[in-house]
Design a protein around this motif. Structure first.
Motif: not given
Length: 325
Positions: A25, A58, A63, A66-67, A70-71, A75, A156
């Motif tokens: 990522y 991503a 950001a 953040s991903r 979240l995952e 992930t 972000s």
């Protein structure tokens, strides 16, 4: 001073049976044909014995974090590449990252000892403009001008976060007053670096938040010497970009091989003329011609990772409040 990466036991990356996929990522500008991703993918796959290196865009750096949050443990990422020192503490606190196992000597302005995060490039934030635009020499000079700025959102974007911490580091208790002065200059706030730079190139903004190294792109790739970075008297905030292994990777050996590969000439030689930053390890051939023309800040500013984490929300709130007035 130029040094050579010393990677224990890394004479050649071992062959990997089958088409194992390593998912990295990263941020949006790393992946396109003009970014470093394709050349790094080709070089690593040539050494890994049949693996498939896959970069996944991503968003911008913040950001990206953040991903990952979240995952969580779900992930699909094996490697996270594109965070910086301002986000390291928050990323470490997720508990989702693992030691990289790489021993290397880095050409950074600061000493580096971290067993989780591996640096791959660095630079100084700066505003970039056309050479014929009157250049302010400080944030206060900029606030007193009528220049229109394209900046990035610190929630972000790593450059956006770097800017609010730059103002914080340079002006401390006066940061709110600086932002109040700059509010009228901010034409737009974009989610990431690419959108803001495009606005500058299209002539909608007089200047864009970027890096002291950005003019090298125009000079080397386009033979255009019309872009410059403004040098500010109060100094410039540094960015050191890093990569880390995701602890839950199903390709731990391949992930460690890639982290070792980051510190080699095959990776580092790609960085200056694709990511347009200083490499974390200067390649054997040195920096490309044209990098010697770049602004060299007299003062480098940088909060340690834990302090950057502590100051982050307050610095963002100061920025947000000033722009909302």
């Amino acid at each position: 001073m130029k040094t050579t990466a010393t990677i224990a036991g890394l004479l050649m990356l071992p062959a990997v049976a089958g088409a194992q996929t390593l998912t990295v990522y990263t941020y949006d500008s790393f992946v396109p044909d003009w970014g470093p991703g394709p050349a790094i993918e080709e070089a690593f796959e040539a050494q890994c014995g049949g693996c498939d290196l896959e970069f996944v865009a991503a968003g911008d750096g913040a950001a990206l974090l953040s991903r990952l949050r979240l995952e969580g443990e779900r992930t699909e990422a094996d490697i996270i590449l594109g965070l910086d020192t301002n986000l390291m503490a928050a990323a470490r606190d997720t508990g989702l990252l693992a030691p990289h196992g790489v021993e290397a000597q880095f050409d950074l302005p600061i000493s580096w000892e971290d067993d989780t995060f591996l640096p791959y490039d660095w630079g100084h934030f700066a505003f970039v403009a056309d050479a014929d635009t009157p250049a302010p020499s400080s944030f206060r000079d900029l606030a007193e001008s009528d220049l229109r700025l394209a900046i990035q959102d610190p929630r972000s974007s790593t450059p956006g976060l770097g800017l609010v911490l730059w103002v914080e580091a340079a002006h401390g208790d006066d940061a709110a007053a600086i932002w109040e002065g700059l509010a009228d200059n901010v034409l737009t706030v974009t989610p990431g670096w690419s959108e803001a730079y495009d606005l500058f190139l299209s002539g909608e903004a007089d200047a864009v938040l970027s890096y002291t190294t950005s003019p090298a792109y125009h000079l080397i790739a386009e033979e255009d010497d019309s872009k410059v970075a403004w040098a500010f008297d109060e100094g410039h905030y540094m960015q050191i970009e890093v990569a880390a292994i995701v602890a839950g990777t199903d390709q731990p050996d391949l992930a460690r091989d890639f982290m070792a590969f980051i510190a080699t000439d095959a990776f580092q030689s790609v960085i200056p003329t694709t990511n347009w930053m200083y490499p974390a390890v200067v390649p054997e051939g040195g920096l490309p011609e044209g990098f010697d023309t770049l602004v060299q800040p007299d003062v480098s500013l940088l909060f340690p990772p834990e302090e950057a984490a502590d100051r982050r929300e307050g610095a963002i709130a100061t920025w947000r409040d000033a722009l909302a007035q």
